[in-house]
Design an enzyme around this catalytic site. Structure first.
Site, PDB file in Angstrom:
ATOM      1  N   TRP A 301       0.839  -1.265  -0.185  1.00 19.47           N
ATOM      2  CA  TRP A 301      -0.031   0.066   0.188  1.00 19.47           C
ATOM      3  C   TRP A 301       0.960   1.230   0.048  1.00 19.47           C
ATOM      4  O   TRP A 301       0.363   2.176  -0.331  1.00 19.47           O
ATOM      5  CB  TRP A 301      -1.080   0.016   1.129  1.00 19.47           C
ATOM      6  CG  TRP A 301      -0.736   0.529   2.384  1.00 19.47           C
ATOM      7  CD1 TRP A 301       0.380  -0.137   3.378  1.00 19.47           C
ATOM      8  CD2 TRP A 301      -0.725   2.041   2.932  1.00 19.47           C
ATOM      9  NE1 TRP A 301       0.746   0.852   4.293  1.00 19.47           N
ATOM     10  CE2 TRP A 301       0.186   2.148   4.364  1.00 19.47           C
ATOM     11  CE3 TRP A 301      -1.336   2.951   2.276  1.00 19.47           C
ATOM     12  CZ2 TRP A 301       0.268   3.300   4.817  1.00 19.47           C
ATOM     13  CZ3 TRP A 301      -1.191   4.158   3.063  1.00 19.47           C
ATOM     14  CH2 TRP A 301      -0.525   4.305   4.213  1.00 19.47           C
ATOM     15  N   HIS A 339       4.403   5.640  13.937  1.00 17.09           N
ATOM     16  CA  HIS A 339       3.213   6.081  14.029  1.00 17.09           C
ATOM     17  C   HIS A 339       2.756   6.801  15.220  1.00 17.09           C
ATOM     18  O   HIS A 339       2.041   7.616  15.581  1.00 17.09           O
ATOM     19  CB  HIS A 339       2.410   4.745  13.776  1.00 17.09           C
ATOM     20  CG  HIS A 339       2.016   4.376  12.429  1.00 17.09           C
ATOM     21  ND1 HIS A 339       3.230   3.737  11.664  1.00 17.09           N
ATOM     22  CD2 HIS A 339       0.977   4.418  11.726  1.00 17.09           C
ATOM     23  CE1 HIS A 339       2.420   3.178  10.585  1.00 17.09           C
ATOM     24  NE2 HIS A 339       1.238   3.906  10.545  1.00 17.09           N
TER      25      HIS A 339
END
Length: 415
Positions: A301, A339
Site C-alpha cells: 500500500w 506512527h
C-alpha cells in the site's frame, strides 16, 4: 433425466444490489444526521485545525527550516569518515527531536499542524539516512562497484552516468529531497520529457480533490464529530454495547476519508511531482485492495516506505545474522514507533494506542496467513482496515478529552 440445477456464473446483479443498498443506507444515515444535529460545518473550525493565531505560523516556519538542514548536511563531503558519521548522527537526532520539542512546548501549534510538520521531518529523516547509507557504500567500494549501485534508464534516451563522488552536489541532493522516493540512488530513472497531458490530468485531479477535501471536512464535522462526542460517555462508563454501536457508525466515514486521502496523495500528488521532475519510477503502490494477507497489504500500500524498510533496515539485519522473524518484528516495531511519534506528539499525550495497534498486526498477520485464504483472507484484511482505524480514533479522542478538555464546562456540556 435432466437436472434442474442452475448453472449461472454471473452475479453482477447481486453486486449492483449490494452497492445500491450500501449507498441508500448511508444516505439515510447522512440525512438522519442532518435532521438531528443540523449543519455543523463552520469555516472557522476548518481553519482552526491548522491555525490558532492567524499572525503566527510556527508549523510553516519549521517546514521552511528544512532547507537549511539540507545545506548543513551537504558540507560533510570534505571531512573525515568518523567525524562525518558523528555529525550525521547528531543531525538526524536533531531532525527527529527538535520539531518534537517545538510542537510539545509551543501551544500555538495545532494537532493537525504538528502532525503535518512531524510528517515532513520524518520523511526528511528517512531520506537523509538513505543518502548517508548509499554514499557510505560507495566509499567503501571501488568506483567500478559503485556503478553497480546505480540504475540506468529503460527508455531510449540515456542520461549521462554519474559516479561517486560526482553525485555530491547541492543540485543532486535537492533533487532527491523533492523526488517522490525515500531511497537514494546515484542515477535515478528519468523520463525523456514532461508529458503535459499527463501533468495537466494529475493537476486537474489535485484541484478536484482539493474540493473533495472540503467534502472530507464536511464528513468529519458533520458525520464523525457527533459520533465521537456521543462516544465519550459510553467509553467512560465502559458500556460495551453502545461503544460497539458508535464504532460501527464511525467506521464508514473514517474509511471514506482515508480512501480519499490515499488516492489524492499516492496517485495524484506523487505522480504530479514525479512528472514535473521527470522521475521515472512511478510504482508508489500496488494492488493492496486485493490483499489476501496482512503482510501483503503492508508491503504494497506504501511502496516508498516498504522499499526503504527493506533496503536500509530489514536486509541489513539479515546480513548481520538476525532471523527473518526477528527482522520482521523489528520493522513492525520501528513502524509502530513512527506512527506513535506522528500521533501522540501533536496531541501532546502519550498513550501508545498507535504503537499497540501496529504491534497487534503481528499476531493478526500470522492468524490470517495461517488459517484464511483467498476471499476470506481479503475480507479479513478489509475488516482490519475498516474497524482498526476507528478504534484508534476513539481511544485517542477519549484520552485527549480526559487530558485536555474534561475541566472545560462548555465542552463537557456539548458532549
Amino acid at each position: 433425466m435432466l437436472s434442474s440445477a442452475s448453472s449461472f456464473r454471473n452475479y453482477r446483479g447481486v453486486l449492483n444490489w449490494c452497492v445500491v443498498m450500501l449507498v441508500l443506507s448511508n444516505a439515510r444515515l447522512f440525512l438522519e444526521n442532518l435532521l438531528r444535529y443540523g449543519i455543523l460545518v463552520d469555516p472557522i473550525q476548518v481553519v482552526s485545525l491548522f491555525l490558532k493565531d492567524p499572525y503566527s505560523w510556527p508549523a510553516a516556519c519549521l517546514v521552511i527550516g528544512i532547507l537549511g538542514v539540507c545545506i548543513d548536511v551537504h558540507v560533510l563531503g570534505s571531512i573525515s569518515e568518523k567525524v562525518g558519521l558523528l555529525i550525521y548522527i547528531f543531525n538526524l537526532t536533531v531532525i527527529l527531536c527538535f520539531p518534537m520539542v517545538v510542537v510539545l512546548k509551543l501551544p500555538s501549534i495545532t494537532p493537525v499542524g504538528g502532525a503535518f510538520t512531524l510528517g515532513v521531518y520524518t520523511i526528511l529523516f528517512l531520506k537523509l539516512y538513505s543518502y548517508k547509507d548509499v554514499n557510505r557504500w560507495c566509499r567503501v567500494r571501488t568506483q567500478v562497484k559503485a556503478r553497480s549501485l546505480s540504475r540506468s534508464l529503460s527508455c531510449d534516451c540515456m542520461q549521462s552516468h554519474v559516479s561517486y563522488p560526482g553525485n555530491l552536489s547541492l543540485r543532486d541532493m535537492y533533487y532527491f529531497v523533492f523526488a517522490p522516493t525515500l531511497c537514494y540512488e546515484l542515477n535515478f530513472p528519468r523520463s525523456e520529457s514532461i508529458r503535459m497531458g499527463f501533468l495537466l490530468r494529475r493537476l486537474f485531479e489535485m484541484v478536484v480533490f482539493m474540493s473533495v477535501r472540503h467534502i472530507s471536512y464536511l464528513m468529519f464535522f458533520q458525520w464523525m464529530v457527533p459520533i465521537i462526542r456521543s462516544s465519550m460517555k459510553p467509553l467512560q462508563e465502559m458500556d460495551y454495547s453502545r461503544m460497539t454501536e458508535r464504532l460501527l457508525r464511525l467506521a464508514v466515514p473514517n474509511h471514506l476519508i482515508w480512501l480519499i486521502f490515499f488516492y489524492c496523495f499516492f496517485h495524484s500528488s506523487m505522480n504530479f511531482v514525479a512528472e514535473l521532475l521527470r522521475f521515472g519510477d512511478r510504482e508508489f503502490y500496488r494492488d493492496w485492495w486485493n490483499s489476501e494477507t496482512i503482510t501483503y497489504f503492508w508491503q504494497n500500500w506504501n511502496i516508498p516506505v516498504h522499499k526503504w524498510c527493506l533496503r536500509h533496515f530489514y536486509k541489513p539485519l539479515l546480513r548481520r545474522g538476525a532471523g527473518k522473524l526477528l527482522s520482521q518484528s523489528a520493522v513492525f516495531f520501528a513502524s509502530a514507533f513512527f506512527h506513535e511519534y506522528l500521533v501522540s506528539v501533536p496531541l501532546r499525550m502519550f498513550r501508545l494506542w498507535a504503537f499497540m495497534g501496529m504491534m497487534a498486526q503481528l499476531p493478526l498477520a500470522w492468524f490470517v496467513a495461517k488459517f484464511l485464504r483467498g476471499n476470506y483472507g481479503n475480507a479479513a484484511v478489509w475488516l482490519s482496515l475498516i474497524i482498526g482505524q476507528p478504534i484508534a480514533v476513539l481511544m485517542y479522542v477519549h484520552d485527549y478529552y480526559v487530558t485536555h478538555c474534561q475541566d472545560d464546562p462548555t465542552i463537557t456540556e456539548a458532549l
